[in-house]
Each structure stands twice: as structure tokens, then as C-alpha cells.
Write an enzyme that holds these catalytic residues in place. Sequence first.
Site, PDB file in Angstrom:
ATOM      1  N   VAL A   1     -11.376  20.279   8.413  1.00 11.53           N
ATOM      2  CA  VAL A   1     -10.457  21.384   8.155  1.00 11.53           C
ATOM      3  C   VAL A   1     -11.061  22.329   7.111  1.00 11.53           C
ATOM      4  CG1 VAL A   1      -8.119  22.012   7.425  1.00 11.53           C
ATOM      5  CG2 VAL A   1      -8.516  19.831   8.609  1.00 11.53           C
TER       6      VAL A   1
ATOM      7  N   ASP B   1     -10.100  25.300   4.361  1.00  9.82           N
ATOM      8  CA  ASP B   1      -9.016  25.919   3.576  1.00  9.82           C
ATOM      9  C   ASP B   1      -9.565  27.190   2.949  1.00  9.82           C
ATOM     10  OD1 ASP B   1      -6.943  26.614   1.926  1.00  9.82           O
ATOM     11  OD2 ASP B   1      -6.802  24.687   0.907  1.00  9.82           O
TER      12      ASP B   1
ATOM     13  N   GLY C   1      -9.321  30.172   0.646  1.00 10.25           N
ATOM     14  CA  GLY C   1      -8.527  30.484  -0.543  1.00 10.25           C
ATOM     15  C   GLY C   1      -7.814  29.238  -1.010  1.00 10.25           C
TER      16      GLY C   1
ATOM     17  N   ILE D   1     -12.813  32.236  -4.688  1.00 10.93           N
ATOM     18  CA  ILE D   1     -13.689  33.138  -5.439  1.00 10.93           C
ATOM     19  C   ILE D   1     -13.440  33.030  -6.938  1.00 10.93           C
ATOM     20  CG2 ILE D   1     -13.982  34.786  -3.544  1.00 10.93           C
ATOM     21  CD1 ILE D   1     -11.874  36.554  -4.970  1.00 10.93           C
ATOM     22  N   SER D   2     -12.587  32.100  -7.351  1.00 12.20           N
ATOM     23  CA  SER D   2     -12.276  31.903  -8.762  1.00 12.20           C
ATOM     24  C   SER D   2     -13.029  30.677  -9.289  1.00 12.20           C
ATOM     25  CB  SER D   2     -10.769  31.714  -8.962  1.00 12.20           C
ATOM     26  OG  SER D   2     -10.496  31.209 -10.259  1.00 12.20           O
ATOM     27  N   ALA D   3     -13.867  30.898 -10.288  1.00 14.53           N
ATOM     28  CA  ALA D   3     -14.625  29.792 -10.872  1.00 14.53           C
ATOM     29  C   ALA D   3     -13.706  28.771 -11.534  1.00 14.53           C
ATOM     30  CB  ALA D   3     -15.630  30.342 -11.888  1.00 14.53           C
ATOM     31  N   GLU D   4     -12.656  29.243 -12.215  1.00 14.17           N
ATOM     32  CA  GLU D   4     -11.716  28.337 -12.872  1.00 14.17           C
ATOM     33  C   GLU D   4     -10.953  27.510 -11.846  1.00 14.17           C
ATOM     34  OE1 GLU D   4     -10.963  27.785 -16.292  1.00 14.17           O
ATOM     35  OE2 GLU D   4     -12.945  28.700 -16.420  1.00 14.17           O
TER      36      GLU D   4
ATOM     37  N   CYS E   1       9.440  39.351  -9.341  1.00 11.57           N
ATOM     38  CA  CYS E   1       9.135  38.874  -7.994  1.00 11.57           C
ATOM     39  C   CYS E   1      10.301  38.080  -7.407  1.00 11.57           C
ATOM     40  CB  CYS E   1       7.864  38.033  -8.010  1.00 11.57           C
ATOM     41  SG  CYS E   1       6.353  38.995  -8.276  1.00 11.57           S
TER      42      CYS E   1
END
Length: 392
Positions: A176, A178, A180, A203-206, A364
Site C-alpha cells: 500500500v 500512503d 501524504g 514533504i515534511s522532515a518533522e 475551521c
Amino acid sequence: MSIEQRLAPVALPENRQRQIVERLLSGSGVSLNGPDPWDICVRHPDLFRRVLNQGSLGLGEAYMEGWWDCERIDEMIHRLLKHGLGERAHTFGERIAYRLQAGVINLQSRRRAEVVGKVHYDFGNDLFTRMLDPTLCYSCGYWKGLPIAPENLEQAQQAKLDLACRKLGLTPGMRVLDIGCGWGSFAAYAARHYGVEVVGITISAEQAALAREHCHGLPVEILLKDYRDEQFRHEVGTFDAIVSIGMFEHVGHKNYATYFTRVAQLLRPGGRFVLHTIGSNLSDISADPWVNRYIFPNGVLPSASQLIQASEHHLIMEDWQNFGADYDPTLMAWRANLDARWHELADTYTTRDKRMFEYYLGACAGAFRARQLQLWQVVFTHGNPGRYDAPR
């Protein structure tokens, strides 16, 4: 907008500016310095000028700076949106500038895609782990059959993850992807409960660092990759199933066709793809200026017609479920978690940071409560040979 309203920020005295704001609020149930928890408590005399001049951007920034307070921002925004003040809160200049920019520039190009990772998702794992539940899901929970209460957030998130797994028809040994993957919530759940192998990309290192910890010991690989990376496509081959939860909001209208082309390339014939995304009621290239600056830079919400047009040459749409109303209790549970545990973060983050998240979560929640925003789970197949019945 009247001539008086156009001139108010620069030419009208404070009392006249206040009168204009009061007239805009009239009938909404929201008052200035009123007794209800959704009323606006004015702390700074220049608030009216700022809001009339800068619209929603000025309103949000003024809250961050302590120019006004409101005990129930969620209910305030809900009432204002139901009163029809949503579009009117955006100045003409804001709307035109964004549409011109978005029409000329690919705001979600590969170079610019990293901006949202650095601004928001890299904000601090310590903050997000306290705001979220133990699954580390940063997307809408599925509250069907659950009592609406913050303590049930983890169950709602597990129900959402399981719903996606069932829609994908996962069985042991499947491979599979994933897209994001966030902090690894789906990858960990699917690997642990369905016996599948998962490749997650972000795309986020953290996010990647914490996702690897979250999935430790499981058949999960977390990669710091953009979905458009051609080398990545050739390295990983195809997958039995693909999921993307809470990422499509960052793709952008100029990249929708590229996105679905890539999914079709990565999904084996007969495979399933579940897309979980916030959706807009209108096919409009726009973004709230405050959210765009402080929370999700360059984010754009897709409409139903945009999703259909972008996917129609690549995949078969099998099922479309809307549970946007469930985002309201999800956001309110995050706000409750943040309030309860902020004392653990106070030495690291500023009061301005706290107020930024208060406004973001409350606004939101109000927007979803007013049904101005939707949450869709859409199931696609790659040439499915038979009937598909989606679980609920």
C-alpha cells in the site's frame, strides 16, 4: 459595498467605523461586547479600522495580537457564515490578488510545495502530539455511532482509519502507498491491523522523523518524497492500493491532472484508491487570506466537479461519501486537548502561537458547522472488473 465602507478605514472616525461593523453584524446574533460566549469583546480601539481595511486577514491577526477576545470563536464564525458574511469578509483586493497570482503561478510547484511543510507541519512535533490523539491523525475523525466528546477522539480516528482500510479491501500481504502520510497514522494502523506493507511519503522532515518512530517495528517505510518525483515512481513500482488522507488540499488546481496521472501510474490494474480530502462547495480558485498566510500556505480546496474532471481519464469513481459534519467535533476535540495541555508547551511557544491555534481551530470548526466546507472520502478503482459496494 457602499462608498462609506470603502472609505471607512482611511477617512471615517472610529465611531462611524464601529457603526459599520455593528450594521454588518446585525441579525447574525453576534454582538460587540455582548453577554454571550460568541460575542466579540473589543480590546483595541483600532480593531474596526483594521477589520474593515483588511477583512478576514485583519480579523485573524488582530485576535493573535490580543485586539479582541471571544470565548466561543467556533460559534461566532458559525453564526457569521450563516449570516452570509463569509465572502464579504474578504476584501476585493484580496480576492483579485489571489486569483491573479494563482492563475499565473503554480502555487503548489515542487519548489513551493515545501513551504507548507516548513510553516505548519514542521511547527513542532511537541505541539501536535499534545493536540492530537495517540493515533496522530491530523484529519477528520469518523464519529458515526460515537458520543460527541473530546475523550472519544481516538475512537473516531480509529474508525476513520478502519473505514479507509475496509474501502480499500486490504488483506495480508498487500502493498500500500500512503501519499501524504503525515505522522504515520494510517500506515501504522493498516500494517498492525490488516497485515499489509506500507510505503508512506511526506514533504515534511518533522513528520517523517516522528512517523518513523510511530511505525517502528512494523512493515512500514517512510520516505521524504514528493508524489511527482519521477525517480521515486521507477524505484517503488506499483501498489495494490493507494490512500491519501488530508493531503489533496495542498495539491492545487494546476496539479490535479498530474496528481491523478501519478496515482494511475502507481496503482496496479484492478487496484483501489481512497482519497480523503476537504472539499469546497464552489469551483472557485480562492483561499482565506489568514489561513493562507499562517496555517496552510498555498492550499486550495477542490470542488466536486474539479475532482471529477481531473480523474475521469485515469480512474473509475466508485463511491463518494461526505461526512463533513464530523470535522466540527474533531476540531473541537483538538482545541480541548490543546487547552488542557498548553501548560506543557508554555515555555516553548508564545501567547501569539496559542492564540493563532485557538483562532484556526475555532474558525475551521465554525466553517464546517455552517456546512461551508465538506469532507469527502472518494473511492476510485483502476479498471475494476466487477461491482464495488463501499462500506460505511
